[in-house]
Structure formats: structure tokens, C-alpha cells
Design a protein around this motif. Sequence first.
Motif, short mmCIF file in Angstrom:
data_model
loop_
_atom_site.label_atom_id
_atom_site.label_comp_id
_atom_site.label_asym_id
_atom_site.label_seq_id
_atom_site.Cartn_x
_atom_site.Cartn_y
_atom_site.Cartn_z
N LEU A 124 -8.68 3.21 -9.72
CA LEU A 124 -8.76 3.31 -8.31
C LEU A 124 -9.28 1.89 -7.74
O LEU A 124 -10.59 1.85 -8.01
CB LEU A 124 -9.16 4.49 -7.62
CG LEU A 124 -9.20 4.67 -6.12
CD1 LEU A 124 -7.93 4.65 -5.52
CD2 LEU A 124 -9.93 6.03 -5.68
N THR A 125 -8.79 1.05 -7.09
CA THR A 125 -9.19 -0.14 -6.44
C THR A 125 -9.03 0.13 -4.93
O THR A 125 -8.09 0.12 -4.30
CB THR A 125 -8.62 -1.55 -6.88
OG1 THR A 125 -8.77 -1.23 -8.28
CG2 THR A 125 -9.06 -2.67 -6.43
N THR A 126 -10.26 -0.02 -4.10
CA THR A 126 -10.38 0.15 -2.86
C THR A 126 -11.11 -0.91 -2.14
O THR A 126 -12.14 -1.78 -2.43
CB THR A 126 -11.08 1.27 -2.29
OG1 THR A 126 -12.43 1.19 -2.59
CG2 THR A 126 -10.44 2.64 -2.80
N THR B 26 -7.87 7.71 3.77
CA THR B 26 -7.41 6.31 3.08
C THR B 26 -8.56 5.14 3.49
O THR B 26 -8.59 5.27 4.78
CB THR B 26 -6.11 5.95 3.12
OG1 THR B 26 -5.31 7.04 2.92
CG2 THR B 26 -5.71 4.51 2.50
N ILE C 76 -1.51 2.65 -2.31
CA ILE C 76 -1.65 3.91 -1.54
C ILE C 76 -1.32 3.56 -0.22
O ILE C 76 -1.92 2.95 0.62
CB ILE C 76 -3.09 4.41 -1.80
CG1 ILE C 76 -3.30 4.57 -3.37
CG2 ILE C 76 -3.40 5.84 -1.13
CD1 ILE C 76 -4.80 4.98 -3.56
N ALA D 25 -5.91 0.42 -0.40
CA ALA D 25 -6.18 0.78 -1.87
C ALA D 25 -5.04 0.79 -2.81
O ALA D 25 -3.93 0.96 -2.31
CB ALA D 25 -6.66 2.44 -1.68
N THR D 26 -5.20 0.51 -4.16
CA THR D 26 -4.28 0.99 -5.13
C THR D 26 -4.74 1.68 -6.06
O THR D 26 -5.82 1.92 -6.27
CB THR D 26 -3.95 -0.60 -5.67
OG1 THR D 26 -4.93 -1.17 -6.54
CG2 THR D 26 -3.32 -1.68 -4.71
N LEU D 27 -3.49 2.39 -6.83
CA LEU D 27 -3.63 3.23 -7.92
C LEU D 27 -2.85 2.58 -8.94
O LEU D 27 -1.80 2.68 -8.88
CB LEU D 27 -3.18 4.64 -7.62
CG LEU D 27 -3.32 5.66 -8.51
CD1 LEU D 27 -4.94 6.27 -8.69
CD2 LEU D 27 -2.45 6.95 -7.92
#
Length: 88
Positions: free
Chosen positions: A81-83, A32, A64, A36-38
Motif C-alpha cells: 500500500l503506497t499513499t 482515502t 484506490i 493511494a495505490t494497492l
Amino acid sequence: MRAAPAAAGAHVPEVAARVVPADARRMNEHTTPPAATLHVLRGRVRLTSGGGDTELGAGQLLVIPKERHGLLALDDAAVLLTTVTSVP
């Protein structure tokens, strides 16, 4: 949508976002990033991890977990997906 300017001298983290299309049916287990978000845009997916699996449908958003994980599309799905790729 508008973004507010950062304050002078502020340390701003680097952020990346990408849409993962339906033809990418699986993302194998990986580490990871700092955060992060999904966000499921279409279909259903399963996030797999040592802490248990989580199924999400269209419109759902998940932070996440900070552990190794994988992603499986359960049907025709697309996700955003944003990281955070680095933190100053």
C-alpha cells in the motif's frame, strides 16, 4: 532503483509505503488519503467501496478510488500500500 533529486525549492509530497501481511485479513472501511495505490504481491484481495467491489490478484495494481473503502484478503495475501500522506 534510483530516485532523481528534486529541483531546488520544489514542493515534494510526503509518501508512505507499507506491506500489509497475510495475517491482517481485513482492513475495515476507512477514508482515502490524497492519493493511494494497492499492489497485490501475493494472493487475492477484494477492495470494497460504494462504487462497487474490485477483486485483484498477484501482480495487479490499482489506484484506490477517492471514497470510503475497505480491503478483504480472499486467501493468503500480501499487498504493498503506497499513499501520499500530504500535499504541499
